[in-house]
Design an enzyme around this catalytic site. Structure first.
Site, PDB file in Angstrom:
ATOM      1  N   TYR A 189      54.838  32.199  37.736  1.00 26.26           N
ATOM      2  CA  TYR A 189      54.017  33.195  38.438  1.00 26.26           C
ATOM      3  C   TYR A 189      53.888  34.467  37.623  1.00 26.26           C
ATOM      4  CZ  TYR A 189      53.249  37.345  41.263  1.00 26.26           C
ATOM      5  OH  TYR A 189      52.810  38.561  41.701  1.00 26.26           O
ATOM      6  N   ASP A 241      36.052  30.893  45.605  1.00 19.84           N
ATOM      7  CA  ASP A 241      37.139  30.761  44.634  1.00 19.84           C
ATOM      8  C   ASP A 241      36.793  31.623  43.426  1.00 19.84           C
ATOM      9  OD1 ASP A 241      38.932  29.942  42.667  1.00 19.84           O
ATOM     10  OD2 ASP A 241      38.846  27.834  43.242  1.00 19.84           O
ATOM     11  N   ILE A 242      37.667  32.549  43.060  1.00 20.71           N
ATOM     12  CA  ILE A 242      37.342  33.453  41.954  1.00 20.71           C
ATOM     13  C   ILE A 242      37.272  32.737  40.624  1.00 20.71           C
ATOM     14  CG2 ILE A 242      38.243  35.520  43.078  1.00 20.71           C
ATOM     15  CD1 ILE A 242      40.744  35.218  41.224  1.00 20.71           C
ATOM     16  N   THR A 252      51.954  43.220  38.988  1.00 18.96           N
ATOM     17  CA  THR A 252      53.258  43.204  39.635  1.00 18.96           C
ATOM     18  C   THR A 252      54.324  43.719  38.678  1.00 18.96           C
ATOM     19  OG1 THR A 252      55.002  41.732  40.491  1.00 18.96           O
ATOM     20  CG2 THR A 252      53.452  40.778  38.940  1.00 18.96           C
ATOM     21  N   ASP A 253      55.408  44.255  39.246  1.00 20.56           N
ATOM     22  CA  ASP A 253      56.519  44.674  38.391  1.00 20.56           C
ATOM     23  C   ASP A 253      57.219  43.486  37.736  1.00 20.56           C
ATOM     24  OD1 ASP A 253      57.740  43.657  40.681  1.00 20.56           O
ATOM     25  OD2 ASP A 253      59.091  45.356  40.976  1.00 20.56           O
ATOM     26  N   GLU A 254      56.972  42.277  38.240  1.00 22.90           N
ATOM     27  CA  GLU A 254      57.655  41.095  37.718  1.00 22.90           C
ATOM     28  C   GLU A 254      57.224  40.737  36.293  1.00 22.90           C
ATOM     29  OE1 GLU A 254      58.348  37.782  40.325  1.00 22.90           O
ATOM     30  OE2 GLU A 254      57.872  39.011  42.073  1.00 22.90           O
ATOM     31  N   LYS A 279      50.626  36.324  35.669  1.00 25.03           N
ATOM     32  CA  LYS A 279      50.188  37.698  35.913  1.00 25.03           C
ATOM     33  C   LYS A 279      50.239  38.526  34.625  1.00 25.03           C
ATOM     34  CE  LYS A 279      49.170  39.353  39.285  1.00 25.03           C
ATOM     35  NZ  LYS A 279      47.817  39.504  39.909  1.00 25.03           N
TER      36      LYS A 279
END
Length: 330
Positions: free
Chosen positions: A147, A57-58, A123-125, A151
């Protein structure tokens, strides 16, 4: 070893494609993956025996620290993330922990190890949506979902390490990916699966939301070039120019499979649903010399063909999603 790279999330959809590509360049690859529901070692079958793999787990600093101390990587490509918007709306806890805290753990471990380059996959989001025009790398971040907010927070954290610690990071913001091995909670494999089964195909709202579709092979290739040529401290949009309304994507897949359009069922729209994404990716074309190879028509045909040839894998994954689909498609 000069060419030793840690790839987090290397058993994921995009991460595994990157591993399959980059291994051919002679790098020593260390994959770290928690193997959540969306991770799958089958994606790494063709490179089995050629990589080192750690299930970890990071967000666990002690586990990550031990791996870095043992492997002494020179570069890191960070894919590991919780990535599905609908799941973040149902519960955002894991998104905050993995996407933000996990990134912070990796940054600290990498800083301590003195790595040469840290490529952070975003991500582009993070830009939110745009009715007209395009997002460029300097567009302010305005995420819409838990989400994309997680990010965006990770992006800002990476940027703060670049400025405060002179940390050697690069941020990559790709558009919507599609292609082989994608988990069937995402839009395109959901349509393919349900069309093949002759089931009702859920489309949010009226299907007018627009996405820019990037084949996963192109995305992984772009990241490989950024790893090699990307400038420290820079952000690179990775797009294709292949914009499609969701309803048009659904109809194209249905037509290719020879199924009736009557299978489409418009369902209650996603809360906060972004209307349109569109990336200006002239920077990567000019500075890196990269552009996408797949057009959408060829890419979607190849993708459908892969899922038909690997239907047992698709069916097995879909079995775990039946309860989930009932929660999100209402």
């Amino acid at each position: 070893m000069k060419n030793k790279i840690i790839v987090t999330g290397g058993a994921s959809f995009i991460g595994s494609e990157f591993v399959r590509q980059i291994i051919k360049r002679g790098f020593k690859i260390i994959v770290i993956d928690k193997l959540t529901y969306a991770g799958d070692l089958a994606r790494l079958g063709e490179v089995k025996g050629k990589i080192e793999f750690y299930k970890a787990d990071i967000s666990c600093a002690s586990a990550i620290g031990k791996i870095f101390k043992k492997e002494k990587p020179k570069q890191i490509v960070h894919f590991a993330a919780e990535s599905h918007v609908d799941r973040s709306i149902l519960s955002s806890d894991e998104f905050i922990r993995t996407n933000i805290q996990g990134t912070q753990v990796l940054l600290d471990a990498a800083k301590l190890s003195g790595i040469e380059k840290f490529v952070h996959i975003s991500t582009d989001e993070v830009y939110g949506d745009i009715e007209e025009g395009q997002f460029c790398e300097t567009t302010p971040l305005k995420p819409s979902s838990p989400y994309s907010a997680s990010k965006a927070a990770a992006d800002l954290l990476v940027g703060s390490y670049v400025r405060t610690f002179k940390f050697p990071a690069v941020i990559v913001r790709p558009s919507n990916n599609y292609g082989q091995w994608q988990y069937p909670e995402k839009f395109i494999p959901v349509i393919i699966y349900k069309a093949l089964k002759g089931q009702r195909i859920p489309v949010y709202g009226k299907g007018l939301n627009v996405r820019e579709w990037l084949h996963v092979s192109d995305c992984a290739g772009a990241i490989g070039e950024i790893l090699k040529k990307g400038k420290i401290g820079e952000i690179y949009n990775v797009g294709s120019g292949n914009e499609r309304k969701n309803i048009d994507v659904a109809r194209a897949i249905i037509d290719f499979l020879g199924k009736p359009h009557s299978l489409i069922e418009f369902v209650q729209d996603r809360p906060g649903h972004d209307l349109r994404y569109s990336l200006n990716f002239s920077k990567i074309k000019k500075e890196i010399g990269w552009q996408a190879e797949y057009n959408f028509d060829c890419g979607i045909k190849d993708t459908i063909g892969w899922y038909k040839d690997n239907f047992n894998w698709l069916e097995k994954k879909a079995e775990y999603l039946r309860g989930y689909w009932k929660k999100v498609y209402v």
